[in-house]
Design a protein around this motif. Structure first.
Motif, PDB file in Angstrom:
ATOM      1  N   ILE A 230      -8.296  -3.787  -1.515  1.00  7.94           N
ATOM      2  CA  ILE A 230      -8.089  -3.601  -2.950  1.00  7.94           C
ATOM      3  C   ILE A 230      -6.701  -3.018  -3.226  1.00  7.94           C
ATOM      4  CG2 ILE A 230      -8.905  -2.394  -5.014  1.00  7.94           C
ATOM      5  CD1 ILE A 230     -10.791  -4.628  -4.023  1.00  7.94           C
ATOM      6  N   ASP A 231      -6.272  -2.087  -2.392  1.00 10.11           N
ATOM      7  CA  ASP A 231      -4.960  -1.463  -2.584  1.00 10.11           C
ATOM      8  C   ASP A 231      -3.841  -2.484  -2.436  1.00 10.11           C
ATOM      9  OD1 ASP A 231      -3.545   0.807  -3.237  1.00 10.11           O
ATOM     10  OD2 ASP A 231      -3.303   1.481  -1.171  1.00 10.11           O
ATOM     11  N   THR A 232      -4.016  -3.436  -1.530  1.00  9.05           N
ATOM     12  CA  THR A 232      -2.985  -4.451  -1.308  1.00  9.05           C
ATOM     13  C   THR A 232      -3.062  -5.565  -2.352  1.00  9.05           C
ATOM     14  OG1 THR A 232      -3.065  -4.035   1.086  1.00  9.05           O
ATOM     15  CG2 THR A 232      -2.042  -6.089   0.356  1.00  9.05           C
TER      16      THR A 232
ATOM     17  N   ALA B 281     -11.047  -8.633  -5.293  1.00  5.58           N
ATOM     18  CA  ALA B 281      -9.630  -8.352  -5.520  1.00  5.58           C
ATOM     19  C   ALA B 281      -8.968  -9.470  -6.315  1.00  5.58           C
ATOM     20  CB  ALA B 281      -8.912  -8.151  -4.187  1.00  5.58           C
TER      21      ALA B 281
ATOM     22  N   LEU C 282      -4.289  -3.607  -6.508  1.00  2.00           N
ATOM     23  CA  LEU C 282      -3.427  -2.543  -7.026  1.00  2.00           C
ATOM     24  C   LEU C 282      -1.960  -2.812  -6.726  1.00  2.00           C
ATOM     25  CD1 LEU C 282      -5.552   0.630  -6.191  1.00  2.00           C
ATOM     26  CD2 LEU C 282      -5.392  -0.621  -8.345  1.00  2.00           C
ATOM     27  N   GLY C 283      -1.657  -3.366  -5.556  1.00  4.77           N
ATOM     28  CA  GLY C 283      -0.271  -3.666  -5.234  1.00  4.77           C
ATOM     29  C   GLY C 283       0.340  -4.649  -6.211  1.00  4.77           C
TER      30      GLY C 283
ATOM     31  N   VAL D 187     -10.940  -0.393   0.891  1.00  2.00           N
ATOM     32  CA  VAL D 187      -9.884   0.281   0.141  1.00  2.00           C
ATOM     33  C   VAL D 187      -8.535  -0.383   0.405  1.00  2.00           C
ATOM     34  CG1 VAL D 187      -8.581   2.438  -0.040  1.00  2.00           C
ATOM     35  CG2 VAL D 187     -11.076   2.489  -0.045  1.00  2.00           C
ATOM     36  N   HIS D 188      -8.253  -0.728   1.654  1.00  2.00           N
ATOM     37  CA  HIS D 188      -6.968  -1.338   1.992  1.00  2.00           C
ATOM     38  C   HIS D 188      -6.827  -2.708   1.339  1.00  2.00           C
ATOM     39  CE1 HIS D 188      -3.693  -3.025   4.478  1.00  2.00           C
ATOM     40  NE2 HIS D 188      -3.320  -1.759   4.620  1.00  2.00           N
TER      41      HIS D 188
ATOM     42  N   GLU E 265     -12.787   1.896   4.725  1.00  2.00           N
ATOM     43  CA  GLU E 265     -11.345   1.837   4.915  1.00  2.00           C
ATOM     44  C   GLU E 265     -10.826   0.408   4.732  1.00  2.00           C
ATOM     45  OE1 GLU E 265     -12.950   5.428   6.596  1.00  2.00           O
ATOM     46  OE2 GLU E 265     -13.490   3.338   6.984  1.00  2.00           O
TER      47      GLU E 265
ATOM     48  N   THR F 269       0.817  -1.215   0.000  1.00  3.58           N
ATOM     49  CA  THR F 269       0.000   0.000   0.000  1.00  3.58           C
ATOM     50  C   THR F 269       0.850   1.264   0.000  1.00  3.58           C
ATOM     51  OG1 THR F 269      -0.162   0.092   2.428  1.00  3.58           O
ATOM     52  CG2 THR F 269      -1.818  -1.212   1.266  1.00  3.58           C
TER      53      THR F 269
ATOM     54  N   ARG G  27       0.900  -2.994  -9.587  1.00  2.26           N
ATOM     55  CA  ARG G  27       2.044  -2.082  -9.564  1.00  2.26           C
ATOM     56  C   ARG G  27       3.368  -2.825  -9.608  1.00  2.26           C
ATOM     57  NH1 ARG G  27      -1.207   1.406  -5.082  1.00  2.26           N
ATOM     58  NH2 ARG G  27      -2.156   2.917  -6.509  1.00  2.26           N
TER      59      ARG G  27
ATOM     60  N   GLY H 268       2.356   2.510  -2.401  1.00  7.91           N
ATOM     61  CA  GLY H 268       2.132   3.252  -3.630  1.00  7.91           C
ATOM     62  C   GLY H 268       3.097   2.903  -4.745  1.00  7.91           C
TER      63      GLY H 268
END
Length: 280
Positions: A106-108, A153, A111-112, A103-104, A100, A59, A115, A61
């Motif tokens: 999906i971000d991990t 995810a 999206l992680g 989002v965490h 929250e 996460t 990336r 970025g």
């Protein structure tokens, strides 16, 4: 076989830890990421400079991820296999979860992973070869009540990886999506996160996941056999698109896919009837 270099996210526990141990014991080189560098001190002490460790949370970025991936390739000169392993499970009915938490997750998990791949691709293209292993789960093809966001995810990352495999095949880069079933990795008892339960879901199918941390729940898969199969897949000349591991994984995915095909066939007449020129 000549020594290979691997980049693996999340080597402090679970599949990532077992894979790193097996590869290092076999003479390969590993660059691994962890959130706490001290969690792999024993591996660093045992294997010296054949193990490089970077602190990274998925996460953090795109900029942070790219910096770590670039450093790994530059230090090693070449990375043969990129393993997207880091992640965790979030469980609970949709309305039990907070924004929250969603989002965490999906971000991990989504999206992680995206990336990491985006950061690695310029290097793999320059090499003209490489393999990407995306650690997913049977939950990337089948669903369970109480796992909606986790499934979202994993379905998302599988779609991304399947399309990306088509993008990068001309550059000699192979992609394999690994879909394990249950195994004693600590995923459930340690890594899983649960929503605050709502009484409305007591006694419903979604409430099943509230027991996920119960250590008495059985696991089907042998972790070491699964890791061995993941590593062996890299030796295949053509990357298998998917690697199901565990009889439970096979059954869950087989049932889900069979059901989806049946539903598609049931809607065939409607689908064809909506063409500009309906089929005769």
């Amino acid at each position: 076989m000549s020594q290979r270099t691997w980049f693996i996210t999340g080597i402090s526990s679970g599949f990532g830890r077992r894979m790193a141990e097996r590869l290092l014991d076999g003479g390969d080189r590993v660059t691994g990421t962890v959130r706490d560098v001290g969690s792999v001190k024993d591996l660093r002490d045992r294997h010296g400079d054949r193990l490089a460790v970077h602190r990274l949370d998925l996460t953090d970025g795109a900029e942070a991820i790219t910096a770590v991936v670039d450093a790994a390739f530059h230090a090693a000169g070449r990375v043969d296999v990129v393993v997207n392993n880091a992640g965790y499970g979030l469980f609970g009915a949709a309305e039990e979860l907070t924004d929250e938490q969603i989002v965490h997750q999906i971000d991990t998990n989504l999206l992680g992973s995206i990336r990491v791949v985006r950061a690695a691709l310029p290097h793999l293209r320059a090499q003209g070869a490489g393999r990407i292993l995306q650690i997913s789960t049977y939950g990337g093809q089948a669903t369970n009540p109480g796992a909606g966001v986790y499934n979202a995810a994993k379905w998302g990352v599988e779609g991304f990886m399947e399309a990306t495999a088509l993008d990068v095949a001309p550059f000699g880069i192979g992609v394999t999506i690994v879909e394990p079933g249950s195994a004693g990795t600590g995923f459930r008892t340690g890594g899983a996160r649960l929503a605050e339960p709502l009484a409305a879901y007591d006694g419903t199918p979604a409430a099943m996941v509230r027991r996920i941390k119960d250590p008495s729940l059985p696991s089907v898969g042998d972790v070491d056999k699964m890791v061995a199969a993941m590593i062996a897949s890299v030796d295949r000349p053509d990357a298998p698109r998917r690697l199901a591991l565990g009889s439970d994984s096979y059954r869950y995915m087989h049932d889900a896919l069979t059901s989806r095909v049946a539903e598609l066939e049931n809607g065939k007449e409607t689908a064809f009837s909506t063409d500009l020129i309906p089929a005769g």
